[in-house]
Motif scaffolding. Sequence first.
Motif, mmCIF file in Angstrom:
data_model
loop_
_atom_site.group_PDB
_atom_site.id
_atom_site.type_symbol
_atom_site.label_atom_id
_atom_site.label_comp_id
_atom_site.label_asym_id
_atom_site.label_seq_id
_atom_site.Cartn_x
_atom_site.Cartn_y
_atom_site.Cartn_z
ATOM 1 N N ALA A 1 -4.949 3.421 3.918
ATOM 2 C CA ALA A 1 -4.540 2.872 2.497
ATOM 3 C C ALA A 1 -5.729 2.804 1.705
ATOM 4 O O ALA A 1 -6.724 2.957 2.056
ATOM 5 N N MET B 1 -5.061 -1.244 7.449
ATOM 6 C CA MET B 1 -5.178 -0.372 6.388
ATOM 7 C C MET B 1 -5.771 0.857 6.618
ATOM 8 O O MET B 1 -5.329 2.082 6.245
ATOM 9 N N ALA C 1 -7.444 0.587 -0.047
ATOM 10 C CA ALA C 1 -7.525 -0.787 -0.131
ATOM 11 C C ALA C 1 -8.790 -1.227 -0.042
ATOM 12 O O ALA C 1 -9.748 -0.722 0.618
ATOM 13 N N ALA D 1 0.691 -1.201 0.048
ATOM 14 C CA ALA D 1 -0.008 -0.077 -0.209
ATOM 15 C C ALA D 1 0.669 1.317 -0.114
ATOM 16 O O ALA D 1 0.492 2.381 -0.597
#
Length: 339
Positions: free
Chosen positions: A157, A152, A159, A126
């Motif tokens: 991130a 995350m 994600a 990431a």
Amino acid sequence: MHAREEKFYVDPATREELVLVDAKVSSDGAVIEGGLVSPAGNRFEIRNGVPDFIYPFELPDVDKKSLQQSEQRAGVYDQYLPLTFSTYGEDEQQVRSNMVDKLNLRSDSVVLEIAAGTGRDSEIIAQRLGPEGRLYIQDISPSFLAHNVQRMQNIGANAEASLANGYYLPFRDNSFDACFSFGGINGFADIKRAFAEMARVTKPGGKVVVGDECMPPWLRDTEFGRVLMNSNPEFSYPLPLDKLPVEARKTSVQWIIGGVFYLIDFEVGEGEPYADFDFPIPGARGGTHRTRYYGQLEGVTPEAKKLAYEARAKTGKSMHQWLDEVVRAAAQRDLGAAD
């Protein structure tokens, strides 16, 4: 799951498009509850924003065992995992960073991580991506994935998470620039299918990087090897080179982390490799690669073979040319006589 991701996913069993139903959407557009349904009638639930694509719906025993072990270890995994690296005097962050290097990521890459666990590699991936890049993380274990999702969120991130079986991927062909998996594939019920799926969802020219425990052949009959294989039977698992897909190109394998974990990386091609099978091969044998394979006839007696080689040498022709002419002439003669 964000609503914009709906069309990115497909039914992992049939690869049909999915329709979002019964959706509950948050103020920022995230789908927090609902279902994704395919024309085949398969429904995949979304809970707490995470779609569950695990298939087959009744998992094989191997997968059930892996899932059970993951659920049992999830709470202490990050606490004890560093021992894997310190045992061999390795720097965990450097090793993981070196593995991610092999993905050849750009800031805008779209990446899939399979068996992503608690996110120790996910975090590094990431951090290599910019605002236009995106990381899809998935695991078969809800507890592992929950830790990963939290990680995350902590690093901000870009994600998207989903539950999935690593050898039934819920994505269209050629969806990703790169695919990564470290430390989970030994527990898959169908490793060959997993590699094929990774190649399927990765764009031609993209990279696949996979690794797990594996004692190399030259260490298996040493005290070092026997001690480790006794502690962890996965070290005795074979290197899965025979499971790689035909699309694998520029394939390399190395042993890392004390030399007892393999790391395979390859570039994804299209179909079988290319080769020119039709150029005339110089020399006494002659022919082409294709005629040598497809043009084989029934064997002859040693005496007939000896005569053929002597006749070929006398004419100066290649064996391919001499045989082709002899067989054609004899066939035309006999076919003419039959008429």
